[in-house]
Design a protein around this motif. Structure first.
Motif, PDB file in Angstrom:
ATOM      1  N   TRP A   1       0.807  -1.208   0.000  1.00 33.12           N
ATOM      2  CA  TRP A   1       0.000   0.000   0.000  1.00 33.12           C
ATOM      3  C   TRP A   1       0.846   1.266   0.000  1.00 33.12           C
ATOM      4  CZ3 TRP A   1      -5.365  -0.180  -0.033  1.00 33.12           C
ATOM      5  CH2 TRP A   1      -5.921  -1.451   0.152  1.00 33.12           C
ATOM      6  N   GLY A   2       0.321   2.264  -0.658  1.00 35.58           N
ATOM      7  CA  GLY A   2       0.873   3.600  -0.487  1.00 35.58           C
ATOM      8  C   GLY A   2       0.385   4.186   0.826  1.00 35.58           C
ATOM      9  N   LEU A   3       0.933   5.332   1.179  1.00 29.36           N
ATOM     10  CA  LEU A   3       0.584   5.951   2.460  1.00 29.36           C
ATOM     11  C   LEU A   3      -0.737   6.700   2.430  1.00 29.36           C
ATOM     12  CD1 LEU A   3       4.056   7.262   3.648  1.00 29.36           C
ATOM     13  CD2 LEU A   3       2.828   5.230   4.397  1.00 29.36           C
ATOM     14  N   GLY A   4      -1.300   6.867   1.252  1.00 28.92           N
ATOM     15  CA  GLY A   4      -2.594   7.522   1.148  1.00 28.92           C
ATOM     16  C   GLY A   4      -2.481   8.994   0.824  1.00 28.92           C
ATOM     17  N   THR A   5      -3.523   9.496   0.212  1.00 30.21           N
ATOM     18  CA  THR A   5      -3.642  10.916  -0.102  1.00 30.21           C
ATOM     19  C   THR A   5      -4.968  11.407   0.442  1.00 30.21           C
ATOM     20  OG1 THR A   5      -2.344  10.770  -2.133  1.00 30.21           O
ATOM     21  CG2 THR A   5      -3.813  12.658  -1.904  1.00 30.21           C
ATOM     22  N   SER A   6      -4.894  12.437   1.242  1.00 30.69           N
ATOM     23  CA  SER A   6      -6.102  13.025   1.790  1.00 30.69           C
ATOM     24  C   SER A   6      -6.586  14.125   0.853  1.00 30.69           C
ATOM     25  CB  SER A   6      -5.804  13.605   3.180  1.00 30.69           C
ATOM     26  OG  SER A   6      -6.932  14.297   3.670  1.00 30.69           O
ATOM     27  N   LEU A   7      -7.791  13.952   0.338  1.00 29.54           N
ATOM     28  CA  LEU A   7      -8.370  14.928  -0.584  1.00 29.54           C
ATOM     29  C   LEU A   7      -9.500  15.673   0.112  1.00 29.54           C
ATOM     30  CD1 LEU A   7      -8.841  16.207  -3.402  1.00 29.54           C
ATOM     31  CD2 LEU A   7     -10.393  14.295  -3.877  1.00 29.54           C
ATOM     32  N   ALA A   8      -9.414  16.984   0.087  1.00 28.84           N
ATOM     33  CA  ALA A   8     -10.497  17.825   0.606  1.00 28.84           C
ATOM     34  C   ALA A   8     -11.005  18.683  -0.548  1.00 28.84           C
ATOM     35  CB  ALA A   8      -9.996  18.701   1.745  1.00 28.84           C
ATOM     36  N   VAL A   9     -12.307  18.580  -0.799  1.00 28.31           N
ATOM     37  CA  VAL A   9     -12.918  19.367  -1.866  1.00 28.31           C
ATOM     38  C   VAL A   9     -13.807  20.418  -1.225  1.00 28.31           C
ATOM     39  CG1 VAL A   9     -14.372  19.340  -3.913  1.00 28.31           C
ATOM     40  CG2 VAL A   9     -12.859  17.395  -3.426  1.00 28.31           C
ATOM     41  N   ASN A  10     -13.497  21.646  -1.492  1.00 31.75           N
ATOM     42  CA  ASN A  10     -14.279  22.754  -0.932  1.00 31.75           C
ATOM     43  C   ASN A  10     -15.468  23.079  -1.827  1.00 31.75           C
ATOM     44  OD1 ASN A  10     -12.488  23.107   1.248  1.00 31.75           O
ATOM     45  ND2 ASN A  10     -11.120  24.310  -0.036  1.00 31.75           N
ATOM     46  N   PRO A  11     -16.648  23.242  -1.217  1.00 33.92           N
ATOM     47  CA  PRO A  11     -17.835  23.520  -2.039  1.00 33.92           C
ATOM     48  C   PRO A  11     -17.802  24.919  -2.631  1.00 33.92           C
ATOM     49  CG  PRO A  11     -18.368  23.633   0.297  1.00 33.92           C
ATOM     50  CD  PRO A  11     -16.950  23.134   0.217  1.00 33.92           C
TER      51      PRO A  11
ATOM     52  N   TYR B   1      -4.556  -5.052   9.317  1.00 30.37           N
ATOM     53  CA  TYR B   1      -3.902  -3.752   9.235  1.00 30.37           C
ATOM     54  C   TYR B   1      -4.291  -2.939  10.459  1.00 30.37           C
ATOM     55  CZ  TYR B   1      -3.326  -4.685   4.207  1.00 30.37           C
ATOM     56  OH  TYR B   1      -2.997  -5.222   2.997  1.00 30.37           O
ATOM     57  N   ARG B   2      -3.500  -1.911  10.701  1.00 32.62           N
ATOM     58  CA  ARG B   2      -3.819  -0.961  11.760  1.00 32.62           C
ATOM     59  C   ARG B   2      -3.828   0.414  11.124  1.00 32.62           C
ATOM     60  NH1 ARG B   2      -0.228  -0.832  17.183  1.00 32.62           N
ATOM     61  NH2 ARG B   2       1.433  -0.148  15.754  1.00 32.62           N
ATOM     62  N   GLN B   3      -4.816   1.196  11.511  1.00 29.47           N
ATOM     63  CA  GLN B   3      -4.921   2.553  10.983  1.00 29.47           C
ATOM     64  C   GLN B   3      -5.137   3.514  12.147  1.00 29.47           C
ATOM     65  OE1 GLN B   3      -8.236   3.339   8.291  1.00 29.47           O
ATOM     66  NE2 GLN B   3      -6.944   4.690   7.071  1.00 29.47           N
ATOM     67  N   SER B   4      -4.168   4.364  12.357  1.00 34.45           N
ATOM     68  CA  SER B   4      -4.311   5.386  13.385  1.00 34.45           C
ATOM     69  C   SER B   4      -4.942   6.618  12.770  1.00 34.45           C
ATOM     70  CB  SER B   4      -2.945   5.725  13.994  1.00 34.45           C
ATOM     71  OG  SER B   4      -2.373   4.564  14.561  1.00 34.45           O
ATOM     72  N   LEU B   5      -5.438   7.517  13.617  1.00 31.22           N
ATOM     73  CA  LEU B   5      -6.195   8.674  13.151  1.00 31.22           C
ATOM     74  C   LEU B   5      -5.388   9.465  12.132  1.00 31.22           C
ATOM     75  CD1 LEU B   5      -8.837  10.215  13.544  1.00 31.22           C
ATOM     76  CD2 LEU B   5      -7.670  11.630  15.252  1.00 31.22           C
ATOM     77  N   GLY B   6      -5.957   9.624  10.946  1.00 26.98           N
ATOM     78  CA  GLY B   6      -5.303  10.422   9.923  1.00 26.98           C
ATOM     79  C   GLY B   6      -4.097   9.794   9.281  1.00 26.98           C
ATOM     80  N   GLN B   7      -3.857   8.522   9.598  1.00 20.46           N
ATOM     81  CA  GLN B   7      -2.678   7.854   9.057  1.00 20.46           C
ATOM     82  C   GLN B   7      -3.073   6.829   8.005  1.00 20.46           C
ATOM     83  OE1 GLN B   7       0.496   8.809  10.117  1.00 20.46           O
ATOM     84  NE2 GLN B   7      -0.777  10.383  11.060  1.00 20.46           N
ATOM     85  N   GLY B   8      -2.051   6.309   7.324  1.00 26.93           N
ATOM     86  CA  GLY B   8      -2.284   5.284   6.321  1.00 26.93           C
ATOM     87  C   GLY B   8      -2.460   3.922   6.945  1.00 26.93           C
ATOM     88  N   LEU B   9      -2.399   2.922   6.110  1.00 28.59           N
ATOM     89  CA  LEU B   9      -2.559   1.543   6.547  1.00 28.59           C
ATOM     90  C   LEU B   9      -1.215   0.974   6.979  1.00 28.59           C
ATOM     91  CD1 LEU B   9      -4.886   0.188   3.756  1.00 28.59           C
ATOM     92  CD2 LEU B   9      -5.486   0.519   6.140  1.00 28.59           C
ATOM     93  N   GLU B  10      -1.180   0.477   8.195  1.00 25.51           N
ATOM     94  CA  GLU B  10       0.030  -0.171   8.697  1.00 25.51           C
ATOM     95  C   GLU B  10      -0.196  -1.679   8.625  1.00 25.51           C
ATOM     96  OE1 GLU B  10       0.869   0.691  12.781  1.00 25.51           O
ATOM     97  OE2 GLU B  10       2.672  -0.541  12.835  1.00 25.51           O
TER      98      GLU B  10
END
Lengths: 113, 115
Positions: free
Chosen positions: A103-113, B35-44
């Motif tokens: 997995w990647g670490l993720g991307t947080s997307l926020a869309v403003n209205p 998996y573990r996911q902490s607040l605002g974090q990715g998947l561990e």
């Protein structure tokens, strides 16, 4: 070692803007690629996937992603985002039956209205 | 049910206590992930079971964490002597790897709070 990199950690857009989230993977062989989405307070769900064939795959809610083998990339795109697209987006890769999803670490997307 | 089921959905425990989290994968799925996911974090990544192969435990953060999968189906993640830093959402996912479609299906997670 296998790895998946997502280049954008936090993205903020206005509604109707176009979206492209980058994803690169390190494995050189046959690979399955995924984008998952996690809406606030909800569980992870599949957005789209690539196994073989047409490198441009279309998913739910108007999302698409293009597999470019030469660039080891699988970028996610949407031509016009909506406020409801606000979510966390994860790219993942899987190579071989006995290997685990990476997995990647993720991307947080926020869309403003 | 048709999906991945996790229980409990929420767990509050005192520091030092042991907890067990359960995952019922989709019937017939050969692969199971924790998996573990902490607040605002990715998947561990924590642990991966695939068929009869030895599990990949490379993600377990300490020897207080262990998991087993009985009969190739239900899995239990056990955390001994819980610490506050163990507080997180623990996610389980399963997939049917042998089909070539390696899409992972996720449960709703167990939110663990150590007080």
């Amino acid at each position: 070692a296998q790895s998946v990199s997502q280049h954008n950690h936090h993205v903020i857009l206005s509604e109707a803007a176009s979206l492209e989230l980058g994803c690169n993977y390190s494995y050189g062989g046959t690979v399955n690629l995924f984008w998952y989405v996690q809406y606030p307070g909800q569980h992870l769900q599949l957005l789209l996937k690539y196994f073989s064939g047409d490198p441009l795959v279309k998913g739910i809610k108007g999302f698409e992603a293009e597999f470019i083998k030469s660039k080891f990339s699988f970028n996610l795109r949407k031509p016009s985002v909506q406020w409801s697209d606000t979510a966390e987006y994860f790219c993942a890769a899987h190579a071989g039956n006995n290997r685990k999803l990476i997995w990647g670490l993720g991307t947080s997307l926020a869309v403003n209205p | 049910g048709a999906g991945v089921s996790q229980s409990p959905s929420n767990k509050v425990t005192e520091k030092g206590k042991d907890v067990e989290l359960r995952c019922d994968p989709i019937s017939g799925h050969t692969a199971l992930y924790w998996y573990r996911q902490s607040l605002g974090q990715g998947l561990e990544f924590l642990i991966y079971f695939q068929g009869n192969s030895a599990p990949d435990k490379s993600g377990l953060p300490s020897d207080r964490f262990s998991a087993e999968r009985t009969g190739g189906s239900v899995s239990t993640l056990t955390i001994q002597r819980t610490q506050q830093e163990d507080s997180a959402v623990y996610l389980c996912a399963s997939s049917f790897v042998a089909s070539g479609n390696t899409e992972a299906f996720f449960g709703q997670g167990t939110r663990l709070t150590v007080v």
